[in-house]
Design a protein around this motif. Structure first.
Motif, PDB file in Angstrom:
ATOM      1  N   ARG A 206       8.452  64.546  12.773  1.00  0.00           N
ATOM      2  CA  ARG A 206       7.212  65.239  12.437  1.00  0.00           C
ATOM      3  C   ARG A 206       7.090  65.328  10.922  1.00  0.00           C
ATOM      4  O   ARG A 206       8.112  65.216  10.210  1.00  0.00           O
ATOM      5  CB  ARG A 206       7.256  66.680  12.968  1.00  0.00           C
ATOM      6  CG  ARG A 206       7.647  66.802  14.418  1.00  0.00           C
ATOM      7  CD  ARG A 206       8.411  68.104  14.658  1.00  0.00           C
ATOM      8  NE  ARG A 206       8.988  68.138  16.009  1.00  0.00           N
ATOM      9  CZ  ARG A 206       8.422  68.724  17.054  1.00  0.00           C
ATOM     10  NH1 ARG A 206       7.287  69.358  16.908  1.00  0.00           N
ATOM     11  NH2 ARG A 206       8.984  68.698  18.233  1.00  0.00           N
ATOM     12  N   ASP A 275       4.199  70.822  11.859  1.00  0.00           N
ATOM     13  CA  ASP A 275       5.287  70.531  12.811  1.00  0.00           C
ATOM     14  C   ASP A 275       4.736  69.897  14.086  1.00  0.00           C
ATOM     15  O   ASP A 275       5.500  69.413  14.916  1.00  0.00           O
ATOM     16  CB  ASP A 275       6.091  71.792  13.148  1.00  0.00           C
ATOM     17  CG  ASP A 275       5.211  72.949  13.589  1.00  0.00           C
ATOM     18  OD1 ASP A 275       4.285  73.308  12.843  1.00  0.00           O
ATOM     19  OD2 ASP A 275       5.433  73.482  14.693  1.00  0.00           O
ATOM     20  N   ASN A 276       3.428  69.886  14.236  1.00  0.00           N
ATOM     21  CA  ASN A 276       2.806  69.224  15.382  1.00  0.00           C
ATOM     22  C   ASN A 276       2.083  67.950  14.944  1.00  0.00           C
ATOM     23  O   ASN A 276       1.169  67.486  15.632  1.00  0.00           O
ATOM     24  CB  ASN A 276       1.826  70.174  16.075  1.00  0.00           C
ATOM     25  CG  ASN A 276       2.545  71.351  16.721  1.00  0.00           C
ATOM     26  OD1 ASN A 276       3.705  71.237  17.102  1.00  0.00           O
ATOM     27  ND2 ASN A 276       1.860  72.475  16.836  1.00  0.00           N
ATOM     28  N   ASP A 285       2.077  68.184  21.309  1.00  0.00           N
ATOM     29  CA  ASP A 285       1.896  69.629  21.493  1.00  0.00           C
ATOM     30  C   ASP A 285       0.522  69.974  22.045  1.00  0.00           C
ATOM     31  O   ASP A 285      -0.459  70.067  21.314  1.00  0.00           O
ATOM     32  CB  ASP A 285       2.173  70.420  20.205  1.00  0.00           C
ATOM     33  CG  ASP A 285       2.515  71.859  20.553  1.00  0.00           C
ATOM     34  OD1 ASP A 285       1.957  72.391  21.540  1.00  0.00           O
ATOM     35  OD2 ASP A 285       3.343  72.463  19.857  1.00  0.00           O
TER      36      ASP A 285
END
Ligand code: AMP
Ligand code: MG
Length: 515
Positions: A206, A275-276, A285
């Protein structure tokens, strides 16, 4: 603010009892764990929590077969233990990955797999390396205050959306299995069935993985990570003299293409934290995501997105923002001697995002309109149609199917989608003139449009209905919906209600990252 509910609840029911299955009862999976092997120091080797009564609720047999795994062998009691995290198969190297991330604009230097594990990697039948990852497999050193668990509704939600996106030909992570743990997990509204999602991704790298090490000033690790990412996703640039700048360009272009595809189908991701944001360019996600019905750039579904940061129309600039965070992690790699020069070069690449996005979007819009040539007025033509749709509450998905009906000679269905059809008529005159610039016949054009404009998308009221039933043990609506969504472009008999927008009394739809 973060999207991490379930951070403090106690777990109801037993947490761990022994069961009589061992590694020997598991199917042989030919793991090849490059992350564990090549990136020591980027993760913590870790095991899952034993679930009291694991049971594979749904297995994605098509995906299992893509991975070269035998479906029947994946639903046994031993496999259920494996897919819920409690039993590591031979050759697996389960680990919790470290990552950081900007969540709603605020930086968290340490997130990481707080309730997930990378079980291992396999090479699929097409020769592609795929991660098998478990979400909801118990606490890890990254759990912070969380319980490490996931519950059935959100697990099936992710399963369903991943499959829908895949059928829409949009790059995505996918569910291999949804496994019940047999325990009740406390969430905001009381106990819910615990579950684990086995997720397959072309990697779990990521933007936040890079940020974790960059934030610690560990340039060497950022470089190792970048080299790993290049080797795994972009091997053709491994010998490029400017490979780190090239890495940035590749990720930028994949993300521009991805976010454009989201826009074309009316998808709102809902939690575009760094982070996604996957380096692979896959959608990852599915916490609070949803598809919009009426076309409206301001559409927001997530309960915690109070300011519309991740609204439908804001997705392209947010992706550019996320990519800027990615670029920042690469400064010392792009030019180790001269950071000013590195920043200058990376800035040029970041600034190229909007044009790249627009190219991708317009290419997709042309296809949706059945147009082939690239002509100067096309951008305005597309934008003006959407502006009319926005002003008149027109359903995004139905609009394009109805346009194909118009191309076939019947204007009534598309006019019916506009409260003031005169505005559509004015646009349609331009569209007719534009179509005349091409040789394509009406029938061929309409057929081409139907190949890219879905009839069926995971509409909120249908997803809601399917998940509510699943949580009380009725999987029929879920199975039915997933079957319909597997063929989004093909009219299916008896599936008429799956093409309809939500009934008026369904009200405003709100999603929760109640994961
Ligand atoms: P997500 O909202 O799923 O993208 O997760 C963001 C971060 O919160 C990740 O580091 C997750 O591992 C962590 N997280 C979310 N839910 C939980 C939970 N129930 N227990 C532990 N960590 C969690
Ligand atoms: Mg996440």
């Amino acid at each position: 603010m973060t999207c991490t509910p379930g951070m403090n609840p106690a777990t109801a029911g037993p947490t761990s009892i022994l069961f009589g299955v061992t590694m020997l009862d598991l199917p042989a999976i030919p793991f090849d764990n490059s992350y564990a092997r090549d990136l020591e120091g980027f993760y913590i080797p870790w095991g899952g929590t034993k679930a009291p009564a694991p049971e594979v609720l749904r297995l994605n047999t098509a995906l299992a077969s893509e991975l070269g795994l035998e479906a029947a062998a994946l639903t046994t009691p031993a496999s259920a233990a494996m897919l819920s995290g409690g039993l590591a198969p031979k050759g697996a190297a389960p680990l919790a990955m470290a990552y950081a991330g900007h969540q709603f604009g605020g930086f968290s230097p340490q997130l990481g797999d707080g309730r997930a594990l990378l079980l291992g990697e396999v090479i699929d039948r097409a020769g592609r390396r795929r991660d098998i990852h478990l979400k909801g497999s118990g606490r890890t050193p990254f759990s912070r205050g969380g319980d490490g668990k996931a519950v059935l509704g959100p697990v099936l939600r992710e399963y369903l959306f991943g499959e829908a996106m895949h059928a829409l030909k949009i790059p995505t992570t996918r569910a291999l299995a949804a496994t019940l743990t047999g325990e009740a997990v406390m969430r905001q509204n009381g106990p819910e069935p615990g579950a684990v999602l086995a997720r397959v991704a072309s990697s779990h790298l990521r933007v936040g993985t890079f940020q974790f090490f960059a934030a610690r000033g560990d340039v060497d690790k950022v470089r190792r990570l970048a080299d790993y990412a290049i080797g795994r996703h972009f091997p053709d640039i491994a010998d490029h003299p400017d490979r780190y700048l090239e890495l940035f360009r590749r990720v930028r272009d994949l993300q521009a293409a991805l976010v454009a595809q989201w826009a074309l189908v009316g998808f709102v991701h809902g939690v575009m934290n760094t982070d996604n944001t996957a380096i692979s360019g896959e959608t990852i996600d599915y916490g609070p995501c949803a598809f919009m019905d009426a076309h409206d750039p301001k559409t927001v579904f997530s309960s915690i997105d109070q300011f519309g940061r991740y609204a439908y129309g804001n997705q392209p600039p947010i992706m550019q923002w996320n990519l800027t965070r990615f670029a920042e992690t690469l400064i010392d790699l792009v030019d180790p001697e001269d950071s000013e020069e590195a920043i200058r070069r990376l800035t040029i690449e970041v600034n190229a995002f909007p044009a790249q996005y627009q190219r991708e979007w317009l290419t997709g819009m042309r296809a949706k309109l059945g147009l082939v040539k690239d002509l100067p007025g096309d951008l305005d033509l597309a934008n003006d149609l959407l502006a009319a749709a926005e002003a008149q509450g027109t359903d995004h998905t139905r609009l394009f199917r109805a346009l194909a009906v118009f191309v076939r000679g019947n204007v009534a269905p598309v006019r019916a989608l506009f409260s003031d059809p005169a505005r559509f008529d004015a646009w349609a005159d331009r569209f007719v003139r534009r179509m005349a610039e091409e040789e394509t016949g009406d029938l061929g054009r309409a057929e081409a449009m139907d190949r890219v404009n879905p009839i069926y998308i995971p509409r909120n009221h249908l997803v809601d209905e399917a998940l509510k039933a699943a949580v009380v043990g009725d999987m029929e609506p879920f199975d039915r919906l997933i079957r319909v969504l597997a063929l989004p472009f093909t009219p299916q008999q008896g599936a008429e209600r799956y093409a309809e927008p939500a009934p008026a009394d369904f009200g405003r739809f709100v999603t929760y990252c109640g994961t």
